[in-house]
Motif scaffolding. Structure first.
Motif, short mmCIF file in Angstrom:
data_model
loop_
_atom_site.label_atom_id
_atom_site.label_comp_id
_atom_site.label_asym_id
_atom_site.label_seq_id
_atom_site.Cartn_x
_atom_site.Cartn_y
_atom_site.Cartn_z
N HIS A 133 0.84 -1.20 0.00
CA HIS A 133 0.00 0.00 0.00
C HIS A 133 0.88 1.25 0.00
CE1 HIS A 133 0.71 1.00 4.27
NE2 HIS A 133 0.61 -0.29 4.50
N ASP A 134 0.29 2.33 -0.48
CA ASP A 134 0.90 3.64 -0.37
C ASP A 134 -0.11 4.56 0.31
OD1 ASP A 134 -0.98 4.18 -2.33
OD2 ASP A 134 0.47 4.23 -3.97
N GLU A 135 0.03 5.87 0.14
CA GLU A 135 -0.87 6.79 0.82
C GLU A 135 -2.30 6.69 0.30
OE1 GLU A 135 1.89 7.75 -0.79
OE2 GLU A 135 3.26 7.99 0.91
N LYS A 136 -2.47 6.24 -0.95
CA LYS A 136 -3.79 6.30 -1.58
C LYS A 136 -4.46 4.94 -1.75
CE LYS A 136 -2.84 10.52 -4.25
NZ LYS A 136 -2.78 11.10 -5.62
N SER A 178 -2.76 -8.39 -17.24
CA SER A 178 -1.98 -7.53 -16.35
C SER A 178 -0.70 -8.25 -15.92
CB SER A 178 -2.83 -7.16 -15.13
OG SER A 178 -2.25 -6.14 -14.39
N GLN A 179 0.18 -7.54 -15.24
CA GLN A 179 1.44 -8.14 -14.81
C GLN A 179 1.32 -8.95 -13.52
OE1 GLN A 179 4.31 -8.39 -16.35
NE2 GLN A 179 3.48 -7.31 -18.12
N MET A 180 0.27 -8.68 -12.75
CA MET A 180 0.06 -9.38 -11.48
C MET A 180 -1.43 -9.61 -11.29
SD MET A 180 2.62 -7.12 -9.06
CE MET A 180 2.19 -7.95 -7.52
N THR A 181 -1.77 -10.67 -10.58
CA THR A 181 -3.15 -10.86 -10.15
C THR A 181 -3.30 -10.15 -8.81
OG1 THR A 181 -3.48 -12.92 -11.34
CG2 THR A 181 -4.85 -12.55 -9.42
N MET A 182 -4.21 -9.17 -8.78
CA MET A 182 -4.22 -8.26 -7.65
C MET A 182 -5.59 -7.60 -7.55
SD MET A 182 -1.42 -5.24 -7.26
CE MET A 182 -2.16 -4.14 -8.48
N MET A 183 -6.02 -7.29 -6.32
CA MET A 183 -7.22 -6.49 -6.12
C MET A 183 -6.86 -5.26 -5.31
SD MET A 183 -9.20 -9.41 -3.85
CE MET A 183 -10.70 -8.48 -3.51
N SER A 184 -7.42 -4.11 -5.70
CA SER A 184 -7.01 -2.83 -5.13
C SER A 184 -8.22 -2.06 -4.62
CB SER A 184 -6.27 -1.99 -6.17
OG SER A 184 -5.17 -2.69 -6.70
N LEU A 185 -7.96 -1.21 -3.61
CA LEU A 185 -9.03 -0.47 -2.95
C LEU A 185 -8.46 0.82 -2.38
CD1 LEU A 185 -12.08 -1.12 -2.05
CD2 LEU A 185 -11.07 -1.75 0.15
N PRO A 186 -9.22 1.92 -2.41
CA PRO A 186 -8.73 3.15 -1.77
C PRO A 186 -8.42 2.93 -0.29
CG PRO A 186 -10.61 3.64 -3.17
CD PRO A 186 -10.49 2.14 -3.11
N MET A 187 -7.34 3.53 0.19
CA MET A 187 -6.87 3.33 1.56
C MET A 187 -7.90 3.72 2.62
SD MET A 187 -3.96 1.92 2.29
CE MET A 187 -3.35 2.69 3.80
N GLU A 188 -8.83 4.59 2.27
CA GLU A 188 -9.80 5.06 3.27
C GLU A 188 -10.65 3.92 3.84
OE1 GLU A 188 -13.39 6.84 0.64
OE2 GLU A 188 -11.37 7.28 -0.13
N TYR A 189 -10.75 2.82 3.08
CA TYR A 189 -11.57 1.69 3.55
C TYR A 189 -10.81 0.78 4.52
CZ TYR A 189 -14.90 2.98 -0.07
OH TYR A 189 -15.80 3.66 -0.84
N LEU A 190 -9.50 0.93 4.60
CA LEU A 190 -8.69 0.00 5.37
C LEU A 190 -8.99 0.06 6.86
CD1 LEU A 190 -6.42 -2.12 5.06
CD2 LEU A 190 -4.77 -0.27 5.42
N LEU A 214 4.69 -0.61 -20.07
CA LEU A 214 3.86 -0.99 -18.91
C LEU A 214 2.59 -0.14 -18.85
CD1 LEU A 214 6.33 -1.38 -15.91
CD2 LEU A 214 4.94 -3.16 -16.94
N ARG A 215 1.46 -0.82 -18.62
CA ARG A 215 0.25 -0.08 -18.26
C ARG A 215 0.29 0.21 -16.76
NH1 ARG A 215 -4.80 -3.53 -20.00
NH2 ARG A 215 -3.62 -5.09 -18.89
N GLN A 216 -0.46 1.20 -16.33
CA GLN A 216 -0.48 1.52 -14.91
C GLN A 216 -1.10 0.37 -14.13
OE1 GLN A 216 1.05 4.03 -13.55
NE2 GLN A 216 0.49 3.37 -11.50
N LEU A 217 -0.39 -0.10 -13.13
CA LEU A 217 -0.85 -1.22 -12.32
C LEU A 217 -1.30 -0.74 -10.94
CD1 LEU A 217 -1.09 -4.34 -12.04
CD2 LEU A 217 1.28 -4.36 -11.29
N PHE A 218 -0.44 0.00 -10.28
CA PHE A 218 -0.76 0.49 -8.95
C PHE A 218 -1.31 1.91 -9.04
CE2 PHE A 218 2.95 -2.36 -8.50
CZ PHE A 218 2.40 -3.34 -7.70
N ASP A 219 -2.60 2.06 -9.32
CA ASP A 219 -3.16 3.40 -9.42
C ASP A 219 -4.38 3.56 -8.55
OD1 ASP A 219 -4.90 1.80 -10.79
OD2 ASP A 219 -4.80 2.88 -12.68
#
Length: 342
Positions: free
Chosen positions: A126-129, A197-209, A337-342
């Motif tokens: 994770h990062d800030e977002k 994609s380059q990785m199998t991954m699921m992403s979510l805004p940090m506010e939900y963490l 590369l396409r954007q992965l971590f956005d």
């Protein structure tokens, strides 16, 4: 220091009446004969109902292979995943049910991966977002990897919806081409999907963490957590041998890494390490490339490193050699590369 070794593809530690039983019940509910379903797995239905049988990842894979073939339905993996978490696996399921937030649930999923998801290992970035959850192969899933991946994605999606009381806006990256049963992804995961994609991954805004979940009991959760930790300690490891290798490579990615040095770290001969990896359907270079690929993607897309900075970080002598290696890992030049971590 000798590295601890985890479970392997032939280690019998998976309770047959836990995740395997979920799949067995799904198949039985669709009229599949139990003898056909369990053929070649070394398991009988009476073993499952006894509550005593323990099977290996390889046996579980055979069961999954049989279920795929006999069910012959595009929704099987997703329906299996919907039933997986928190599950009815004793104290570890109670602990997961009483997670106070997404952060706590994902941490428990990671900590108790041997009990909750023994075939694929969940990992977090994770990062800030953004929060990113991705999986690595625990012990050689082979031809069943797609099925298991679909089940794991669905399991976490369904778990977080159930415990949070709302449908969280997960986005999914899949490290394979769009399958013909895309409508099952839409139904069970939503439409925020990126294939190839380059990785199998699921992403979510940090506010939900850190948002509190409504029905958690701190006391019940704490007691269940302690019992789960005791169960894990009794097993003697928290993850697989392949997990341990990935962690070692990742932690030492800036050091000179070769088969001999890594074998020494695991207190075994190079030949023994090669045999162990071959048993799991992989090899040393493949595992090293995977760790390097993940680090490179992280540095490019989460840290904004240049080609030269990534090459230097990974100890490549020149950028040209690094670009050649990166293309071998990903099939793309860094500029593609396409954007992965956005």
């Amino acid at each position: 220091m000798t590295m601890p070794l985890g479970y392997e593809c032939d280690t019998r530690f998976i309770a047959a009446h836990h995740q395997p039983a979920v799949l067995i019940d799904l198949a039985l509910s669709r009229g599949i004969d139990s003898h056909q379903l369990l053929r070649g797995s070394g398991l009988f239905y009476e073993d499952v109902t006894s509550g005593e049988a323990r099977i290996s990842p390889d046996q579980f894979r055979m069961l999954i292979s049989n279920a795929q073939r006999l069910l012959a339905a595009d929704d099987s993996s997703f329906l299996f995943g919907q039933r997986l978490l928190p599950g009815h696996y004793g104290e570890v399921s109670h602990a997961l049910t009483h997670s106070a937030s997404l952060q706590q649930a994902l941490e428990q999923l990671r900590q108790f991966r041997a009990l909750l998801c023994p075939l694929l290992t969940p990992r977090m970035l994770h990062d800030e977002k953004q929060l990113h959850l991705f999986w690595t192969d625990s012990c050689g899933t082979g031809e069943q990897q797609r099925f298991i991946t679909e089940a794991c994605l669905t399991a976490v999606f369904a778990l977080t919806r159930r415990l949070s009381g709302t449908r969280l806006p997960w986005r999914f990256h899949l490290a394979y081409a769009q399958p013909r049963h895309i409508e099952q992804y839409w139904v069970h995961l939503g439409e925020e999907l990126a294939f190839d994609s380059q990785m199998t991954m699921m992403s979510l805004p940090m506010e939900y963490l850190h948002q509190p979940w409504p029905n958690a009991s701190a006391t019940a959760g704490r007691v269940a957590l302690q019992a789960s930790q005791a169960q894990l300690e009794k097993l003697g490891w928290s993850g697989s041998f392949i997990d341990q290798l990935y962690d070692h490579l990742h932690a030492n990615i800036r050091s000179p890494l070769n088969l001999e040095r890594v074998a020494q770290a695991f207190d075994m001969s190079p030949a023994s390490l090669k045999r162990k990896l071959h048993k799991h359907g992989t090899g040393f270079q493949e595992q090293l490339d995977l760790a390097r690929k993940h680090v490179a993607l992280y540095l490019y897309q989460m840290k904004g490193y240049s080609n030269e900075e990534v090459a230097n970080y990974l100890c490549f002598n020149d950028t040209t050699n690094f670009r050649r290696s990166f293309k071998r890992w990903t099939g793309l030049a860094p500029s593609g590369l396409r954007q992965l971590f956005d």
